[in-house]
Scaffold this motif. Structure first.
Motif, PDB file in Angstrom:
ATOM      1  N   GLU A 206       0.580   5.560   0.956  1.00 51.35           N
ATOM      2  CA  GLU A 206      -0.772   5.528   0.899  1.00 51.35           C
ATOM      3  C   GLU A 206      -1.379   6.820   1.668  1.00 51.35           C
ATOM      4  O   GLU A 206      -2.783   7.017   1.692  1.00 51.35           O
ATOM      5  CB  GLU A 206      -1.118   4.126   2.065  1.00 51.35           C
ATOM      6  N   ASP A 226      -4.894   1.375  -4.225  1.00 50.21           N
ATOM      7  CA  ASP A 226      -5.394  -0.333  -3.913  1.00 50.21           C
ATOM      8  C   ASP A 226      -5.008  -1.179  -4.892  1.00 50.21           C
ATOM      9  O   ASP A 226      -4.525  -2.294  -5.008  1.00 50.21           O
ATOM     10  CB  ASP A 226      -6.744  -0.253  -3.269  1.00 50.21           C
ATOM     11  N   LYS A 229      -1.428  -1.655  -5.331  1.00 47.11           N
ATOM     12  CA  LYS A 229      -0.944  -2.790  -4.358  1.00 47.11           C
ATOM     13  C   LYS A 229      -1.309  -4.140  -4.907  1.00 47.11           C
ATOM     14  O   LYS A 229      -0.317  -5.037  -4.907  1.00 47.11           O
ATOM     15  CB  LYS A 229      -1.726  -2.688  -3.047  1.00 47.11           C
ATOM     16  N   THR A 233       2.152  -5.949  -6.378  1.00 44.14           N
ATOM     17  CA  THR A 233       2.829  -7.240  -5.716  1.00 44.14           C
ATOM     18  C   THR A 233       2.616  -8.368  -6.531  1.00 44.14           C
ATOM     19  O   THR A 233       3.340  -9.348  -6.108  1.00 44.14           O
ATOM     20  CB  THR A 233       1.980  -7.547  -4.280  1.00 44.14           C
TER      21      THR A 233
END
Ligand code: GLU
Length: 388
Positions: A206, A226, A229, A233
């Motif tokens: 990050e 972002d 992520k 996930t």
């Protein structure tokens, strides 16, 4: 350093996000030759059995060029007017050019609420799934003309990641003028190295993306991380690659440099983990022995197997599924509101239309939205079960 060749046909469903600068040239408008080549790459993927969705930016940029709006920062209403003009041109360009390869395009305009509110989320997902089933390519953008500052994504990187997770894509490709994630900003630090593979988005990763998103860094590396992520996930891999080559997808397959982000689990496992990990279910369905056997063999829960509906819930809420003695055996997302569920309890799927006055939406709980939980239920057990 050349990256490894990355065959894309091993993926089942790919979302491709295309940045404005690739599609629109400030001086000359639509970059038609690039779009033609992109459409040929998409046709190639589809011919190999991959389902493709496109998240296309460029409405505002194209609208500016059509309206001849001078350079500089636009006020919100100016960019919304530009988007209104540009979106028509953008959708038309995609539709015309894909049709040359025998592909039908379908326009989908989404706002933040369409991806974050359960009911609208299910509807948007159903529409996109139906387009894919019909062999069409959804061309998606944020509905910029109505999205207001507080309730918009503002960048298509995160929108594309949410779309990818909504429809269970296994790969998200972000195409822009950046060919991947570097260890440091390459224009400042000559020793900066492109990361070929990112196994997990750690705080170090990050930090490489720079500071938090701001008006200036919109669509920059920050929103791409972002997006990473959100996607990884949920079990979706991500590639950040340069869209500058004329055939950008072919370039990825041939080994052009890019960054590949590993998914943390398969899309189905990740989704089921999320369902099993939801807080208390909003209601429950008790089901007969036949339906219990069907669920154990991986099938959807049909209204015919439901004996009783308890609680008040809306379509999209997490509900429990119990055996006849009330012990939880599964959890899933309701396909119907509780009132409708009560009306069709125990009835055959073919009767739903006559009872509800509309065709209905199929199963009580779709198998993709269903996770088996242990008999001695409780969240921890449910979670372990979903992970297994
Ligand atoms: N939705 C915007 C457009 O079509 C683009 C947002 C972005 O560039 O990320 O112009």
């Amino acid at each position: 350093m050349a990256a490894k060749r990355k065959p894309l046909s091993k993926y089942r469903r790919i979302v491709i996000k295309i940045g404005s600068a690739l599609l629109v040239d400030r001086a000359t408008g639509l970059r038609a030759a690039w779009l033609d080549a992109m459409c040929a790459d998409i046709a190639g993927l589809k011919a190999r059995g991959v389902e493709v969705l496109v998240v296309s930016s460029g409405a505002i940029a194209l609208g500016r060029s059509v309206l001849d709006v001078p350079a500089g920062v636009l006020k919100l209403e100016e960019s919304q007017a530009a988007a209104a003009v540009g979106q028509i041109a953008l959708a038309r360009a995609w539709s015309e050019r894909l049709s040359r390869d025998g592909i039908v395009a379908g326009q989908v305009l989404l706002t933040l609420g369409d991806t974050e509110e359960r009911r609208r989320y299910l509807n948007a997902r159903a529409t996109m799934n139906q387009l894919l089933k019909l062999g069409a390519v959804p061309i998606i953008n944020e509905n910029d003309t109505v999205a207001t500052a507080e309730i918009r994504y503002g960048d298509n990187d995160r929108l594309a990641a949410r779309v990818a997770t909504m429809i269970g894509a296994d790969l998200l490709i972000l195409l822009s003028d950046i060919d991947g994630l570097y260890t440091a900003p390459p224009h400042i630090d000559p020793s900066a190295r492109l990361l070929d593979t990112v196994a997990a988005i750690t705080p170090e990763i990050e930090a490489m993306a720079g500071g938090p998103a701001s008006e200036l860094s919109r669509g920059g590396m920050r929103t791409k991380i972002d997006a990473g992520k959100i996607a990884t996930t949920a079990g979706c891999a991500m590639i950040i690659a340069s869209g500058k080559p004329v055939h950008p997808l072919a370039a990825i397959e041939a080994g052009a440099a890019n960054s590949w982000f590993a998914p943390s689990a398969s899309p189905v496992t990740a989704r089921k983990t999320w369902i099993a990990g939801q807080l208390l279910p909003a209601g429950s369905l008790s089901i007969d022995l036949g339906a219990q056997a069907a669920l154990r063999s991986g099938k959807s829960l049909l209204p015919a197997g439901v004996v009783q509906v308890t609680g008040s819930f809306s379509r999209g809420d997490t509900i429990a599924v119990t055996d006849l003695s009330g012990i939880e055996i599964a959890r899933g997302l309701a396909g119907y509101d509780a009132d409708e569920a009560r009306q069709i309890t125990g009835r055959k799927s073919g009767e739903i239309a006559a009872i509800l006055g509309h065709a209905g939406r199929g199963p009580m709980i779709h198998r993709d939205d269903l996770v088996m939980t242990a008999r001695d239920h409780g969240q921890e057990t449910a979670r372990e079960n979903a992970d297994a």
